[in-house]
Write a protein that holds these residues in place. Structure first.
Motif, mmCIF file in Angstrom:
data_model
loop_
_atom_site.group_PDB
_atom_site.id
_atom_site.type_symbol
_atom_site.label_atom_id
_atom_site.label_comp_id
_atom_site.label_asym_id
_atom_site.label_seq_id
_atom_site.Cartn_x
_atom_site.Cartn_y
_atom_site.Cartn_z
ATOM 1 N N PRO A 182 0.803 -1.239 0.000
ATOM 2 C CA PRO A 182 0.000 0.000 0.000
ATOM 3 C C PRO A 182 0.830 1.281 0.000
ATOM 4 O O PRO A 182 1.104 1.865 1.055
ATOM 5 N N ILE A 216 -4.631 1.967 -1.061
ATOM 6 C CA ILE A 216 -5.558 0.965 -0.551
ATOM 7 C C ILE A 216 -6.947 1.173 -1.138
ATOM 8 O O ILE A 216 -7.622 0.207 -1.552
ATOM 9 N N HIS A 231 -4.344 -9.611 -0.484
ATOM 10 C CA HIS A 231 -3.731 -9.371 0.824
ATOM 11 C C HIS A 231 -2.956 -8.065 0.760
ATOM 12 O O HIS A 231 -2.130 -7.859 -0.146
ATOM 13 N N ILE A 232 -3.239 -7.165 1.700
ATOM 14 C CA ILE A 232 -2.552 -5.871 1.781
ATOM 15 C C ILE A 232 -1.630 -5.915 2.999
ATOM 16 O O ILE A 232 -2.093 -5.858 4.136
ATOM 17 N N ILE A 235 -0.034 -2.443 6.922
ATOM 18 C CA ILE A 235 -0.635 -1.112 6.944
ATOM 19 C C ILE A 235 -0.143 -0.350 8.173
ATOM 20 O O ILE A 235 0.343 -0.943 9.139
ATOM 21 N N ILE A 244 -10.207 -0.822 5.377
ATOM 22 C CA ILE A 244 -10.306 -2.283 5.435
ATOM 23 C C ILE A 244 -11.593 -2.712 6.131
ATOM 24 O O ILE A 244 -12.260 -3.665 5.708
ATOM 25 N N THR A 255 -7.498 -9.476 3.171
ATOM 26 C CA THR A 255 -6.866 -9.581 4.480
ATOM 27 C C THR A 255 -5.742 -8.552 4.547
ATOM 28 O O THR A 255 -5.302 -8.021 3.526
ATOM 29 N N THR A 256 -5.291 -8.313 5.770
ATOM 30 C CA THR A 256 -4.213 -7.339 5.938
ATOM 31 C C THR A 256 -3.382 -7.677 7.159
ATOM 32 O O THR A 256 -3.788 -8.492 8.000
ATOM 33 N N SER A 257 -2.220 -7.056 7.259
ATOM 34 C CA SER A 257 -1.337 -7.278 8.398
ATOM 35 C C SER A 257 -0.782 -5.947 8.879
ATOM 36 O O SER A 257 -0.892 -4.926 8.199
ATOM 37 N N ILE A 301 -7.704 -6.208 11.326
ATOM 38 C CA ILE A 301 -6.362 -6.569 10.872
ATOM 39 C C ILE A 301 -6.163 -8.045 11.195
ATOM 40 O O ILE A 301 -6.310 -8.470 12.343
#
Length: 419
Positions: A182, A216, A231-232, A235, A244, A255-257, A301
């Motif tokens: 992102p 994003i 999958h991002i 962030i 999100i 999904t994101t982390s 998240i």
């Protein structure tokens, strides 16, 4: 391997019969043979007695970099996987930021074969585009066939919206997972740290939150149009959490982390111009950290990651603007997270989410293969150079108070202990 873990407090929320109970665990030939209040060891069984021993299923990290092939001075695969296992991680996703960049099926085979006999399972990510140049899609299907669990141009945004569209459409044919970093490069410009009061005062070029959030928003619009799995990674802003949240309410498969240091630390650390704090995305403000933490705990998240990225000393001991991005974090991940959110949430964050990458979820029950992390959740210590196991020493949590200790891990009929 024939071992007996004595008086281990088991953390297994899905199994209420043993969750938070003290039990002996007998492991033989890689399998959990027996779990009971007391087990008398047979001849040839090695007893493991550790202070305040706790056990959970093995931990999992979605963003780990080493160096080999191409950057062995940063980290080798052999030592990197040893660091992971000693830090409690039995499954890791390996980022595709080596030289050459893994963008073919044979590259994935090399990485998989390099981890054939290790405690920690290595799950490689393949590059999304050829040489991660964001020009043409790489051999996605071939790489997935050979074991790649997703496709990612590491820390490089997909500037071409049509390329992202084509990737998401194409990957649906084989249930592939597309990563999109992102960052809008035009908005970021030459920025290196968070844009705000600290960057202005220190005279450092800033990266506005808009750079992340604009990218994003674009990615989510494309995903809504194409369908597929996105999958991002990592962030760092409150606005990103909001985007999100709204996307998940729409039912988008995203999904994101978040990197652990982006929750624990702020851009106030930059006062010393210490390049250990130069990370990507940059450290931001307390307001952003609070939003990220809330998003992690309520499930917006999906993953927290150490975002482990060894960098050799020559690339860090230079002027701040010229220093490389990145920090190691596997060794300090448990202690920093446990210090922040407590044991139950920490174990949950470190064990969830394998299904997204088609990785089997371990269990703690009789008759299954042992995939376990051993740790002591109590006790405070200062993280110092003696605690660094990596070849590179660029540790963002150096000299900070951490809580708890990782004893080691058990997996693939092998065990490693730090005692």
């Amino acid at each position: 391997m024939n071992i007996l873990l004595k008086s281990a407090t088991i953390s297994a929320p899905s199994n209420t019969s043993i969750h938070n109970k003290k039990r002996d665990i007998h492991i033989k030939n890689g399998k959990i043979e027996k779990i009971a209040s007391r087990i008398t060891p047979a001849n040839g069984t090695k007893e493991i007695k550790l202070d305040n021993l706790h056990v959970s299923i093995g931990w999992f990290d979605t963003s780990v970099s080493f160096g080999e092939p191409g950057f062995e001075e940063r980290e080798t695969l052999e030592n990197g996987l040893k660091v992971a296992s000693k830090s409690g991680f039995t499954d890791i996703l390996l980022n595709p930021n080596t030289n050459p960049i893994p963008d073919t099926g044979s590259d994935i085979v090399f990485l998989k074969n390099s981890a054939n006999s290790t405690i920690t399972n290595l799950h490689p990510l393949g590059a999304l585009t050829v040489k991660s140049k964001s020009e043409a899609l790489a051999e996605l299907f071939d790489m997935q066939t050979m074991g790649a669990v997703g496709f990612y141009d590491f820390k490089k945004p997909i500037s071409n919206s049509n390329l992202l569209k084509i990737a998401l459409l194409y990957a649906q044919n084989f249930n592939g997972l597309v990563f999109s970093y992102p960052e809008d490069v035009a908005i970021k410009g030459k920025g290196t740290v968070n844009e705000g009061e600290v960057s202005t005062r220190l005279g450092l070029k800033g990266v506005p939150a808009l750079s992340e959030e604009l990218q994003i928003a674009r990615d989510l619009y494309v995903l809504e149009y194409t369908g597929g799995k996105l999958h991002i990674p990592t962030i760092s802003t409150a606005g990103a959490v909001k985007l999100i949240t709204e996307a998940k309410k729409k039912g988008l498969d995203v999904t994101t982390s978040v990197a652990l240091h982006n929750i624990c630390l702020t851009d106030s650390e930059l006062e010393s111009f210490d390049t250990s704090f130069k990370v990507k995305p940059p450290l931001r403000t307390t307001k952003n950290n609070k939003a990220l933490l809330k998003g992690l705990l309520n499930g917006t998240i999906d993953y927290i990651t150490a975002d482990h990225r060894p960098i050799d000393i020559e690339e860090k001991r230079v002027e701040f603007d010229n220093a490389a991005y990145g920090t190691i974090g596997l060794e300090s991940a448990f202690g920093a997270l446990n210090n922040l959110i407590g044991l139950e949430d920490t174990v949950n964050c470190l064990t969830k989410g394998r299904a997204r990458f088609n990785i089997p979820l371990p269990q703690i029950e009789e008759g299954v293969l042992a995939n376990l992390t051993l740790f002591n959740p109590d006790g405070e210590h200062t993280f110092n150079y003696d605690n660094i196991l990596s070849k590179s020493k660029n540790a963002i949590f150096l000299n900070r108070k951490l809580k708890g200790k990782v004893y080691g891990s058990i997996n693939n009929d092998k065990m490693v202990l730090n005692v």
